[in-house]
Design a protein around this motif. Structure first.
Motif, PDB file in Angstrom:
ATOM      1  N   GLU A  34     -39.227  23.291  14.138  1.00 48.51           N
ATOM      2  CA  GLU A  34     -39.133  24.257  13.052  1.00 48.51           C
ATOM      3  C   GLU A  34     -39.515  23.661  11.702  1.00 48.51           C
ATOM      4  OE1 GLU A  34     -35.123  25.642  13.407  1.00 48.51           O
ATOM      5  OE2 GLU A  34     -35.613  26.994  15.058  1.00 48.51           O
ATOM      6  N   THR A  35     -39.293  22.373  11.522  1.00 49.56           N
ATOM      7  CA  THR A  35     -39.568  21.748  10.226  1.00 49.56           C
ATOM      8  C   THR A  35     -40.828  20.888  10.246  1.00 49.56           C
ATOM      9  OG1 THR A  35     -38.154  19.875  10.786  1.00 49.56           O
ATOM     10  CG2 THR A  35     -37.121  21.707   9.608  1.00 49.56           C
ATOM     11  N   ALA A  36     -41.534  20.886  11.357  1.00 52.83           N
ATOM     12  CA  ALA A  36     -42.772  20.099  11.519  1.00 52.83           C
ATOM     13  C   ALA A  36     -42.532  18.623  11.215  1.00 52.83           C
ATOM     14  CB  ALA A  36     -43.882  20.669  10.644  1.00 52.83           C
ATOM     15  N   ARG A  37     -41.445  18.080  11.724  1.00 50.89           N
ATOM     16  CA  ARG A  37     -41.105  16.673  11.504  1.00 50.89           C
ATOM     17  C   ARG A  37     -41.471  15.822  12.708  1.00 50.89           C
ATOM     18  NH1 ARG A  37     -36.537  15.260   7.736  1.00 50.89           N
ATOM     19  NH2 ARG A  37     -36.487  16.996   6.321  1.00 50.89           N
ATOM     20  N   ARG A  38     -41.581  14.562  12.441  1.00 52.88           N
ATOM     21  CA  ARG A  38     -41.818  13.560  13.474  1.00 52.88           C
ATOM     22  C   ARG A  38     -40.457  13.049  13.937  1.00 52.88           C
ATOM     23  NH1 ARG A  38     -45.737   9.029  11.515  1.00 52.88           N
ATOM     24  NH2 ARG A  38     -47.028  10.882  11.408  1.00 52.88           N
ATOM     25  N   VAL A  39     -40.350  12.702  15.205  1.00 55.56           N
ATOM     26  CA  VAL A  39     -39.099  12.156  15.727  1.00 55.56           C
ATOM     27  C   VAL A  39     -39.419  10.911  16.552  1.00 55.56           C
ATOM     28  CG1 VAL A  39     -39.099  13.620  17.804  1.00 55.56           C
ATOM     29  CG2 VAL A  39     -36.959  12.725  16.955  1.00 55.56           C
ATOM     30  N   ARG A  40     -38.545   9.917  16.459  1.00 56.40           N
ATOM     31  CA  ARG A  40     -38.719   8.688  17.236  1.00 56.40           C
ATOM     32  C   ARG A  40     -37.921   8.825  18.521  1.00 56.40           C
ATOM     33  NH1 ARG A  40     -38.640   3.789  13.817  1.00 56.40           N
ATOM     34  NH2 ARG A  40     -40.783   4.469  13.664  1.00 56.40           N
ATOM     35  N   ILE A  41     -38.581   8.531  19.639  1.00 54.33           N
ATOM     36  CA  ILE A  41     -37.926   8.611  20.942  1.00 54.33           C
ATOM     37  C   ILE A  41     -38.102   7.296  21.694  1.00 54.33           C
ATOM     38  CG2 ILE A  41     -38.253  11.108  21.128  1.00 54.33           C
ATOM     39  CD1 ILE A  41     -40.517  10.485  23.193  1.00 54.33           C
ATOM     40  N   ALA A  42     -37.190   7.052  22.590  1.00 58.51           N
ATOM     41  CA  ALA A  42     -37.369   6.014  23.597  1.00 58.51           C
ATOM     42  C   ALA A  42     -37.695   6.790  24.864  1.00 58.51           C
ATOM     43  CB  ALA A  42     -36.101   5.201  23.771  1.00 58.51           C
ATOM     44  N   TYR A  43     -38.818   6.490  25.477  1.00 61.43           N
ATOM     45  CA  TYR A  43     -39.269   7.246  26.645  1.00 61.43           C
ATOM     46  C   TYR A  43     -39.443   6.317  27.831  1.00 61.43           C
ATOM     47  CZ  TYR A  43     -41.815  10.549  29.527  1.00 61.43           C
ATOM     48  OH  TYR A  43     -42.189  11.382  30.552  1.00 61.43           O
ATOM     49  N   THR A  44     -38.935   6.749  28.973  1.00 62.43           N
ATOM     50  CA  THR A  44     -39.097   6.003  30.213  1.00 62.43           C
ATOM     51  C   THR A  44     -40.021   6.795  31.124  1.00 62.43           C
ATOM     52  OG1 THR A  44     -36.853   5.142  29.980  1.00 62.43           O
ATOM     53  CG2 THR A  44     -37.888   4.927  32.151  1.00 62.43           C
ATOM     54  N   ASN A  45     -41.151   6.220  31.496  1.00 65.43           N
ATOM     55  CA  ASN A  45     -42.108   6.945  32.330  1.00 65.43           C
ATOM     56  C   ASN A  45     -41.684   6.925  33.801  1.00 65.43           C
ATOM     57  OD1 ASN A  45     -42.886   4.457  33.393  1.00 65.43           O
ATOM     58  ND2 ASN A  45     -44.769   4.342  32.204  1.00 65.43           N
TER      59      ASN A  45
END
Length: 94
Positions: A34-45
């Motif tokens: 909704e706010t067009a923000r970037r978010v940092r994630i930890a992702y496990t493939n």
């Protein structure tokens, strides 16, 4: 009977914990959408390899066959749009 009740309670507790975790991720992803923000994630493939990524979520969609939720986002690490399985995402402070 007592054993069955414990088993049911344990299953419900685990289900509630999983639901709460998913709602937390969805809530933050909704905010970033909704706010067009970037978010940092930890992702496990799928291979079990983890990485930290900054993504810009575009939308969340279910897989019709599996019912799993996918986040379609621009991945700044790869420099392209990608799909991320919601249950493999751990949110971090950006």
């Amino acid at each position: 009977m007592r054993h069955t009740r414990r088993t049911i309670r344990a299953a419900l507790t685990n289900t509630h914990a999983l639901a709460a975790a998913a709602c937390g991720r969805l809530g933050l992803l909704r905010f970033t959408l909704e706010t067009a923000r970037r978010v940092r994630i930890a992702y496990t493939n799928a291979a079990g390899e983890s990485s930290v990524r900054d993504i810009e979520p575009r939308f969340v969609k279910p897989n019709k066959k599996t019912g799993r939720l996918y986040v379609h986002a621009y991945d700044n690490l790869r420099g392209e749009s990608r799909n991320f399985t919601l249950d493999r995402i751990a949110l971090e402070a950006a």
